[in-house]
Design an enzyme around this catalytic site. Sequence first.
Site, PDB file in Angstrom:
ATOM      1  N   LYS A   9      87.779  68.174  23.880  1.00  0.00           N
ATOM      2  CA  LYS A   9      86.840  69.291  23.696  1.00  0.00           C
ATOM      3  C   LYS A   9      87.141  70.073  22.422  1.00  0.00           C
ATOM      4  CE  LYS A   9      85.716  73.832  25.552  1.00  0.00           C
ATOM      5  NZ  LYS A   9      86.518  74.933  25.087  1.00  0.00           N
ATOM      6  N   ASN A  10      88.401  70.470  22.236  1.00  0.00           N
ATOM      7  CA  ASN A  10      88.742  71.323  21.094  1.00  0.00           C
ATOM      8  C   ASN A  10      88.541  70.608  19.762  1.00  0.00           C
ATOM      9  OD1 ASN A  10      89.359  73.401  22.822  1.00  0.00           O
ATOM     10  ND2 ASN A  10      91.557  72.981  22.834  1.00  0.00           N
ATOM     11  N   ARG A  35      81.843  80.151  21.987  1.00  0.00           N
ATOM     12  CA  ARG A  35      82.956  80.473  21.091  1.00  0.00           C
ATOM     13  C   ARG A  35      83.014  79.527  19.894  1.00  0.00           C
ATOM     14  NH1 ARG A  35      86.481  84.700  20.081  1.00  0.00           N
ATOM     15  NH2 ARG A  35      88.214  83.904  18.867  1.00  0.00           N
ATOM     16  N   ASP A  59      85.886  82.046  26.845  1.00  0.00           N
ATOM     17  CA  ASP A  59      86.702  82.517  27.960  1.00  0.00           C
ATOM     18  C   ASP A  59      87.132  83.963  27.770  1.00  0.00           C
ATOM     19  OD1 ASP A  59      86.659  80.196  29.426  1.00  0.00           O
ATOM     20  OD2 ASP A  59      88.408  79.350  28.424  1.00  0.00           O
ATOM     21  N   ASP A  79      96.965  76.109  26.512  1.00  0.00           N
ATOM     22  CA  ASP A  79      95.930  75.672  27.444  1.00  0.00           C
ATOM     23  C   ASP A  79      96.484  74.982  28.681  1.00  0.00           C
ATOM     24  OD1 ASP A  79      93.853  76.688  25.987  1.00  0.00           O
ATOM     25  OD2 ASP A  79      93.300  74.808  25.031  1.00  0.00           O
ATOM     26  N   MET A 103     100.259  84.137  24.011  1.00  0.00           N
ATOM     27  CA  MET A 103      99.106  84.308  23.138  1.00  0.00           C
ATOM     28  C   MET A 103      97.979  85.149  23.726  1.00  0.00           C
ATOM     29  SD  MET A 103      98.812  80.631  21.234  1.00  0.00           S
ATOM     30  CE  MET A 103     100.251  79.876  20.461  1.00  0.00           C
TER      31      MET A 103
END
Length: 436
Positions: free
Chosen positions: A22-23, A97, A121, A320, A342
């Site tokens: 996905k990223n 995003r 998110d 993640d 983070m």
Amino acid sequence: MGSFRIQGNAKLKGEIIPQGAKNEALQILCAVLLTEETVTIHKIPNIRDVMKLIDLLDDIGVEVEKLGDESYRFTANNIDLKYLDSDEYKKKAASLRGSVMMLGPLLARFGKASIPKPGGDKIGRRRLDTHFLGFKKLGAEFKYDNKTSHFSIEAKNGLTGTYMLLEEASVTGTANIIMAAVMAKGKTTIYNAACEPYIQQLCRMMVRMGANIHGIGSNLLTIEGVERLSGTTHTMLPDMIEIGSFIGMAAMTQSEITIKDARIDQLGIIPEMFQKLGIKMEFHGDDIHIPAQDSYTIDTFIDGSILTVADAVWPGFTPDLLSIVLVTATQAQGTVLVHQKMFESRLFFVDKLIDMGAQIILCDPHRATVIGLDRKVNLRGIQMTSPDIRAGVSLLIAALSADGESVIHNVEQIDRGYQYIDKRLNALGANIERMD
């Protein structure tokens, strides 16, 4: 709002192939804006965030052709910049995003871009400073409208290469700045750049398109600007977050699972971190086999003190997967401190696990101590709501291992990051019913 009804005490068995990352997809899809020539991309995951970005590219004038279930062809030779001023664009871009990474390519090729404050998110503060400070270093002028939460960026005289030290090794920030710099005049040097495999993939794709990038895989990138880029073909990596999720799920449910085509060479310390939780793995070529385990014991440090698992800039452990580590530890033997550095809101889902019977102390917004139950007490099924992608899958893993029935609401959050997750897990023996 959709929901999952999950029957617990699931024992899964079989093989599963991870989806495309996905990223990586969100970066790679934005990069098609850098050229008027055709770009073909394989292994695109059919998930909500990615499909919304493809829809947005189509709206702005990119010709999108679906070649198969996971393959698309993109041609960005007729971009309509006026669409950026439309209410429809502002609404669609604000819900995603990943739309922020359209800025770099549009700025590089057309000299201007704009975007509303993007969504995503709700896991804490996610500043965009790194993106815009980088653009300003390259010579662009940045404006932000407090009333409308609208960002605009323009380079009237074009972009010029320069030296910059990023104040944080932001993955999306690094990707955006690289995509802007590849067509800037002269040399750009980026220090403290993110160097995740997804950034490496983006850089290698642009090199095939004609970009001149050195230092790929390190935190120091040197980019010599070129006048134009050409088309290419690109295949995305398997999703490392999904692979880590499957490892944790196998341990929690005492299941025997083989993760196929995992690109182990690109996973960094992810397998090692789960091995520290006591999870056994066998590596066969590019496949990861997780045998069924009655129990697993968390390591301690050499002096016997409690293990700490913390996120870090790559090649450190990805943030993640901290939610997956946390839920997996609830049924381990031993104790672990999970330190989410983070994002300050990412651990708030632990109250749902506590309601299920887990022993967790939320020390503060960034730290949680998990005291493993060693399967002496099973989690119990409850009703809950998914707050974000990774927490949602963590709750799904907990529900699969729990006694009784669980219901997870707002599963659209899970769908944003995991492709056909209910169907794929049901094929392994899970009992997940999707309810609208």
